[in-house]
Motif scaffolding. Structure first.
Motif, PDB file in Angstrom:
ATOM      1  N   ALA A 150       0.833  -1.205   0.000  1.00  0.00           N
ATOM      2  CA  ALA A 150       0.000   0.000   0.000  1.00  0.00           C
ATOM      3  C   ALA A 150       0.868   1.255   0.000  1.00  0.00           C
ATOM      4  CB  ALA A 150      -0.930  -0.007   1.216  1.00  0.00           C
ATOM      5  N   ILE A 151       1.948   1.240   0.779  1.00  0.00           N
ATOM      6  CA  ILE A 151       2.860   2.383   0.816  1.00  0.00           C
ATOM      7  C   ILE A 151       3.589   2.526  -0.514  1.00  0.00           C
ATOM      8  CG2 ILE A 151       5.016   3.220   1.838  1.00  0.00           C
ATOM      9  CD1 ILE A 151       4.034   2.253   4.532  1.00  0.00           C
ATOM     10  N   LEU A 152       4.073   1.420  -1.057  1.00  0.00           N
ATOM     11  CA  LEU A 152       4.797   1.457  -2.331  1.00  0.00           C
ATOM     12  C   LEU A 152       3.937   2.071  -3.431  1.00  0.00           C
ATOM     13  CD1 LEU A 152       7.392   0.612  -3.878  1.00  0.00           C
ATOM     14  CD2 LEU A 152       6.285  -1.595  -4.302  1.00  0.00           C
ATOM     15  N   ALA A 153       2.659   1.739  -3.444  1.00  0.00           N
ATOM     16  CA  ALA A 153       1.758   2.239  -4.487  1.00  0.00           C
ATOM     17  C   ALA A 153       1.527   3.740  -4.383  1.00  0.00           C
ATOM     18  CB  ALA A 153       0.422   1.503  -4.417  1.00  0.00           C
ATOM     19  N   LYS A 154       1.818   4.338  -3.222  1.00  0.00           N
ATOM     20  CA  LYS A 154       1.647   5.776  -3.043  1.00  0.00           C
ATOM     21  C   LYS A 154       2.814   6.579  -3.621  1.00  0.00           C
ATOM     22  CE  LYS A 154      -2.258   6.343  -0.776  1.00  0.00           C
ATOM     23  NZ  LYS A 154      -3.339   7.192  -1.316  1.00  0.00           N
ATOM     24  N   LEU A 155       3.929   5.928  -3.900  1.00  0.00           N
ATOM     25  CA  LEU A 155       5.090   6.627  -4.431  1.00  0.00           C
ATOM     26  C   LEU A 155       4.901   6.902  -5.919  1.00  0.00           C
ATOM     27  CD1 LEU A 155       7.983   4.626  -2.707  1.00  0.00           C
ATOM     28  CD2 LEU A 155       6.711   6.595  -1.846  1.00  0.00           C
ATOM     29  N   SER A 156       5.723   7.786  -6.453  1.00  0.00           N
ATOM     30  CA  SER A 156       5.673   8.067  -7.887  1.00  0.00           C
ATOM     31  C   SER A 156       6.220   6.869  -8.657  1.00  0.00           C
ATOM     32  CB  SER A 156       6.498   9.309  -8.212  1.00  0.00           C
ATOM     33  OG  SER A 156       7.883   9.044  -8.032  1.00  0.00           O
ATOM     34  N   ASN A 157       5.906   6.799  -9.949  1.00  0.00           N
ATOM     35  CA  ASN A 157       6.394   5.691 -10.772  1.00  0.00           C
ATOM     36  C   ASN A 157       7.919   5.640 -10.786  1.00  0.00           C
ATOM     37  OD1 ASN A 157       3.799   4.885 -11.420  1.00  0.00           O
ATOM     38  ND2 ASN A 157       3.734   6.073 -13.317  1.00  0.00           N
ATOM     39  N   LEU A 158       8.553   6.814 -10.834  1.00  0.00           N
ATOM     40  CA  LEU A 158      10.017   6.857 -10.839  1.00  0.00           C
ATOM     41  C   LEU A 158      10.573   6.312  -9.530  1.00  0.00           C
ATOM     42  CD1 LEU A 158      12.720   7.663 -12.073  1.00  0.00           C
ATOM     43  CD2 LEU A 158      12.361   9.984 -11.178  1.00  0.00           C
ATOM     44  N   GLU A 159       9.972   6.717  -8.411  1.00  0.00           N
ATOM     45  CA  GLU A 159      10.436   6.227  -7.110  1.00  0.00           C
ATOM     46  C   GLU A 159      10.228   4.722  -6.978  1.00  0.00           C
ATOM     47  OE1 GLU A 159       9.908   9.690  -3.841  1.00  0.00           O
ATOM     48  OE2 GLU A 159       8.074   9.088  -4.858  1.00  0.00           O
ATOM     49  N   ILE A 160       9.131   4.230  -7.515  1.00  0.00           N
ATOM     50  CA  ILE A 160       8.873   2.786  -7.476  1.00  0.00           C
ATOM     51  C   ILE A 160       9.943   2.037  -8.256  1.00  0.00           C
ATOM     52  CG2 ILE A 160       7.312   0.978  -8.291  1.00  0.00           C
ATOM     53  CD1 ILE A 160       4.990   2.894  -7.620  1.00  0.00           C
ATOM     54  N   THR A 187      -0.579  -1.639  -9.447  1.00  0.00           N
ATOM     55  CA  THR A 187      -1.682  -1.184 -10.301  1.00  0.00           C
ATOM     56  C   THR A 187      -3.028  -1.463  -9.651  1.00  0.00           C
ATOM     57  OG1 THR A 187      -0.368  -1.558 -12.303  1.00  0.00           O
ATOM     58  CG2 THR A 187      -2.760  -1.424 -12.570  1.00  0.00           C
ATOM     59  N   ASN A 188      -3.197  -2.673  -9.137  1.00  0.00           N
ATOM     60  CA  ASN A 188      -4.461  -3.033  -8.487  1.00  0.00           C
ATOM     61  C   ASN A 188      -4.721  -2.168  -7.257  1.00  0.00           C
ATOM     62  OD1 ASN A 188      -4.905  -5.047 -10.375  1.00  0.00           O
ATOM     63  ND2 ASN A 188      -3.984  -6.655  -9.112  1.00  0.00           N
ATOM     64  N   THR A 189      -3.665  -1.906  -6.481  1.00  0.00           N
ATOM     65  CA  THR A 189      -3.809  -1.095  -5.271  1.00  0.00           C
ATOM     66  C   THR A 189      -4.261   0.316  -5.615  1.00  0.00           C
ATOM     67  OG1 THR A 189      -2.114  -2.382  -4.114  1.00  0.00           O
ATOM     68  CG2 THR A 189      -2.583  -0.176  -3.259  1.00  0.00           C
ATOM     69  N   ARG A 190      -3.664   0.891  -6.639  1.00  0.00           N
ATOM     70  CA  ARG A 190      -4.051   2.247  -7.045  1.00  0.00           C
ATOM     71  C   ARG A 190      -5.481   2.282  -7.564  1.00  0.00           C
ATOM     72  NH1 ARG A 190       1.468   4.238 -10.230  1.00  0.00           N
ATOM     73  NH2 ARG A 190       2.583   4.977  -8.376  1.00  0.00           N
ATOM     74  N   ASN A 191      -5.881   1.248  -8.282  1.00  0.00           N
ATOM     75  CA  ASN A 191      -7.230   1.228  -8.862  1.00  0.00           C
ATOM     76  C   ASN A 191      -8.312   1.074  -7.805  1.00  0.00           C
ATOM     77  OD1 ASN A 191      -6.252   1.530 -11.467  1.00  0.00           O
ATOM     78  ND2 ASN A 191      -6.235  -0.666 -11.900  1.00  0.00           N
ATOM     79  N   GLN A 192      -8.063   0.233  -6.790  1.00  0.00           N
ATOM     80  CA  GLN A 192      -9.118  -0.054  -5.821  1.00  0.00           C
ATOM     81  C   GLN A 192      -8.980   0.721  -4.511  1.00  0.00           C
ATOM     82  OE1 GLN A 192      -8.666  -4.278  -5.810  1.00  0.00           O
ATOM     83  NE2 GLN A 192      -6.896  -4.304  -4.452  1.00  0.00           N
TER      84      GLN A 192
END
Length: 282
Positions: A150-160, A187-192
């Motif tokens: 959940a935390i990882l999905a909050k970062l920017s794509n570059l940071e990920i 992707t799923n985390t961001r969508n839901q």
């Protein structure tokens, strides 16, 4: 002291610190020399020498039967010296206990620390003993469980991308399929608006987690709260996610604090790394 010795000394400290964090990730399981050397990308001889020094200083200890390494007593003692009071407020711990009883599962509060996620507090339901997969003080790599995902999905794509590039050599992200699963999970985390993931060290447990910034540290501290359960289906996932969202929104609306530090410097104390979009997903 010449510059060469200064640089070499700094490298030794950095490598020792890396090994301490890797051992902490394994929690109560203990870490093997081979796995630590691979994860740190160091020769086994260098890794063994550093581990021996850390054991002698009581920062690590080694079990005799399995020759595995564990966090040592000095690390605990230093932690006590740094924090004379609980990190998590009493009212937030009470709220977590209520969630645990409602969900009939363990509830974990975790914080982003560098490229790791640190467990700050865990609440267990009254009806069953706590799970052994994660305890306060345990570390997980980003993506290694529902809270870290959940935390990882909050970062920017570059940071990920940068984070997963760093962790790809570690034991838990060495297989290509693991990385694909991690990106799919993001992707799923961001969508839901919430993460669903098997627990890292106990695949019989599934976690549902949400990342958020506590009300008293908007934009400065990225935390996650997750529920670990042993029986799961789509309906229960939705129920648990809604329970977490409702409790976090109520917490922020009421204004009571999550972290017990009045000096507003949790970000500095724990070297927290945050990315954009740290608000609670709706």
């Amino acid at each position: 002291m010449n510059n060469k010795n200064t640089v070499e000394g700094a490298q030794v400290v950095a490598r020792a610190g890396q090994l301490l964090k890797l051992v902490a990730r394994d929690g109560g399981r203990g870490a093997r020399l081979l796995d630590l050397a691979r994860a740190a990308e160091l020769p086994q001889s260098t890794t063994r020498r550093l581990l021996k020094a850390l054991v002698e200083e009581r920062l690590l200890e080694q079990s005799l039967p399995g020759r595995r390494y564990f966090i040592g007593p000095l690390a605990f003692e230093l932690g006590l010296a740094r924090h004379s009071r609980p990190i998590v407020t009493e009212e937030f711990r009470i709220m977590m206990a209520g969630i645990a009883n409602q969900a009939d599962g363990a509830v974990c509060l975790q914080a982003l620390v560098g490229d790791d996620v640190l467990c700050l507090h865990r609440a267990d339901p009254d009806t069953k003993p706590g799970c052994n997969s994660i305890r306060p003080g345990d570390r997980r790599p980003l993506g290694g469980g529902a809270g870290p995902l959940a935390i990882l999905a909050k970062l920017s794509n570059l940071e990920i991308d940068q984070t997963l590039e760093k962790t790809s050599s570690e034991l838990y992200f060495t297989l290509e399929s693991d990385l694909r699963d991690t990106y799919s999970g993001i992707t799923n985390t961001r969508n839901q608006g919430f993460a669903v993931c098997r627990e890292m060290f106990d695949r019989s447990l599934t976690g549902v987690g949400i990342a958020f910034s506590p009300q008293q540290h908007p934009g400065a501290t990225l935390l996650s709260i997750s529920i670990l359960v042993d029986e799961i289906n789509e309906a229960r996932i939705e129920t648990l996610a809604n329970l977490l969202k409702r409790k976090i929104k109520t917490t922020n609306a009421s204004g009571f604090q999550c972290l017990a530090n009045s000096d507003n410097n949790f970000h500095h104390n724990f070297e927290l790394h945050t990315g954009p979009n740290t608000g609670l997903s709706n």
